[in-house]
Enzyme design. Structure first.
Site, PDB file in Angstrom:
ATOM      1  CE  LYS A   1      -1.707  -9.108   0.870  1.00  0.00           C
ATOM      2  NZ  LYS A   1      -0.882  -9.315  -0.463  1.00  0.00           N
TER       3      LYS A   1
ATOM      4  NE  ARG B   1       5.299  -6.638  -4.993  1.00  0.00           N
ATOM      5  CZ  ARG B   1       4.294  -5.804  -5.558  1.00  0.00           C
ATOM      6  NH1 ARG B   1       4.079  -5.153  -6.698  1.00  0.00           N
ATOM      7  NH2 ARG B   1       3.158  -5.777  -4.659  1.00  0.00           N
TER       8      ARG B   1
ATOM      9  NE  ARG C   1      -1.266  -2.267  -6.819  1.00  0.00           N
ATOM     10  CZ  ARG C   1      -0.954  -2.756  -5.543  1.00  0.00           C
ATOM     11  NH1 ARG C   1      -1.995  -3.455  -5.003  1.00  0.00           N
ATOM     12  NH2 ARG C   1       0.257  -3.034  -5.388  1.00  0.00           N
TER      13      ARG C   1
ATOM     14  NE  ARG D   1       2.970  -0.719  -3.997  1.00  0.00           N
ATOM     15  CZ  ARG D   1       2.472  -1.705  -3.317  1.00  0.00           C
ATOM     16  NH1 ARG D   1       1.407  -1.631  -2.750  1.00  0.00           N
ATOM     17  NH2 ARG D   1       3.241  -3.059  -2.957  1.00  0.00           N
TER      18      ARG D   1
HETATM   19  P1  AMP Z   1       2.734  -5.011   0.246  1.00  0.00           P
HETATM   20  O1  AMP Z   1       2.139  -3.604  -0.060  1.00  0.00           O
HETATM   21  O2  AMP Z   1       2.123  -5.916   0.981  1.00  0.00           O
HETATM   22  O3  AMP Z   1       2.684  -5.456  -1.426  1.00  0.00           O
HETATM   23  O4  AMP Z   1       4.563  -4.737   0.459  1.00  0.00           O
HETATM   24  C1  AMP Z   1       5.285  -4.066  -0.601  1.00  0.00           C
HETATM   25  C2  AMP Z   1       6.819  -4.523   0.078  1.00  0.00           C
HETATM   26  O5  AMP Z   1       7.096  -4.296   1.168  1.00  0.00           O
HETATM   27  C3  AMP Z   1       7.067  -5.969  -0.111  1.00  0.00           C
HETATM   28  O6  AMP Z   1       7.241  -6.404  -1.561  1.00  0.00           O
HETATM   29  C4  AMP Z   1       8.184  -6.183   0.766  1.00  0.00           C
HETATM   30  O7  AMP Z   1       9.281  -5.549   0.251  1.00  0.00           O
HETATM   31  C5  AMP Z   1       7.859  -5.216   1.848  1.00  0.00           C
HETATM   32  N1  AMP Z   1       7.084  -5.787   2.836  1.00  0.00           N
HETATM   33  C6  AMP Z   1       5.691  -5.413   3.278  1.00  0.00           C
HETATM   34  N2  AMP Z   1       5.217  -6.678   4.117  1.00  0.00           N
HETATM   35  C7  AMP Z   1       6.267  -7.134   4.661  1.00  0.00           C
HETATM   36  C8  AMP Z   1       6.689  -8.286   5.636  1.00  0.00           C
HETATM   37  N3  AMP Z   1       5.721  -8.555   6.366  1.00  0.00           N
HETATM   38  N4  AMP Z   1       7.903  -8.803   5.624  1.00  0.00           N
HETATM   39  C9  AMP Z   1       8.810  -8.591   4.847  1.00  0.00           C
HETATM   40  N5  AMP Z   1       8.775  -6.946   3.907  1.00  0.00           N
HETATM   41  C10 AMP Z   1       7.398  -6.751   3.859  1.00  0.00           C
END
Ligand code: AMP
Length: 217
Positions: free
Chosen positions: A13, A171, A127, A160
């Site tokens: 994404k 996740r 990554r 990360r």
């Molecule tokens: P991402 O970078 O999109 O993988 O997001 C990393 C982390 O941020 C996720 O594992 C969640 O802990 C938090 N997070 C990101 N977007 C959301 C969302 N829309 N709702 C809840 N938690 C989020």
């Protein structure tokens, strides 16, 4: 043009978001990036979010929704936006509609990237990202020219906190349980397109662009 990108962690994404931003000149709004910036800045939101993020759990919706509401109200979003990582639950999708819905739909196109779980683990565990400019790398598939150093700004690349195998599995489970039902939600709204995210990034980008343009015709 208001687009939302869906897909499990590691489905590409972020990479696709960066490409689409160029193609449509709309801001790329990544809820994960916004949350990581809040953690980095040591803000109240960041302090509240960090524990959930480190464990691979979702941050409570009321925190994320407030953050997105403020972001989409900014001037650069008047021509649309590209959401990446938000919405992540049906509740968030419904809130998003009520947030922007008065002036039309909050999302015109939803593109879901599909990638097998084992591939996702392989992608995420390799990554690396640049803490300065955000550029993404992969130790095997897209390595930097010099080991561990960003090609663009020379900063030391980082892993990360939530890209460790155990957290990645968590996740993915959260995605299956809480985010995958969103596919049905958008399927019913007839704005969902599914794209095979397994191909090379440029090929996936072509399919994503085709999916969005096809719907506009
Ligand atoms: P991402 O970078 O999109 O993988 O997001 C990393 C982390 O941020 C996720 O594992 C969640 O802990 C938090 N997070 C990101 N977007 C959301 C969302 N829309 N709702 C809840 N938690 C989020």
């Amino acid at each position: 043009m208001k687009i939302a990108l869906l897909g499990p962690p590691g489905s590409g994404k972020g990479t696709q978001g960066a490409m689409l931003r160029e193609s449509f000149s709309i801001p790329h709004i990544s809820s994960g990036d916004l949350l990581r910036a809040a953690v980095e800045a040591g803000s109240e939101l960041g302090d509240q979010a960090k524990g959930y993020m480190d464990k691979g759990q979702l941050v409570p919706s009321e925190l994320v929704i407030g953050m997105i509401r403020e972001r989409v109200a900014e001037n650069d979003c008047t021509g649309g936006y590209l959401l990446d990582g938000f919405p992540r639950t049906v509740e968030q999708a419904e809130k998003l509609e009520s947030m922007v819905g008065a002036n039309g739909h909050a999302v015109d196109h939803v593109v879901a990237l599909e990638v097998e779980e084992d591939k996702v683990v392989e992608r995420l565990s390799g990554r690396r990202s640049c803490p300065e400019c955000g550029r993404l790398y992969h130790v095997s598939f897209q390595p930097p020219r010099s080991d561990g150093i960003c090609d663009d700004c020379g900063a030391e690349l980082m892993i990360r906190d939530d890209d460790r195998e155990e957290t990645i599995r968590k996740r993915l489970e959260v995605y299956r349980r809480q985010t995958a039902p969103l596919l049905d939600f958008y399927e019913k709204a007839a704005i969902l397109r599914i794209v095979d995210g397994d191909a090379a990034p440029a090929e996936v980008a072509e399919q994503v662009l085709a999916a969005v343009r096809e719907e506009d015709d």
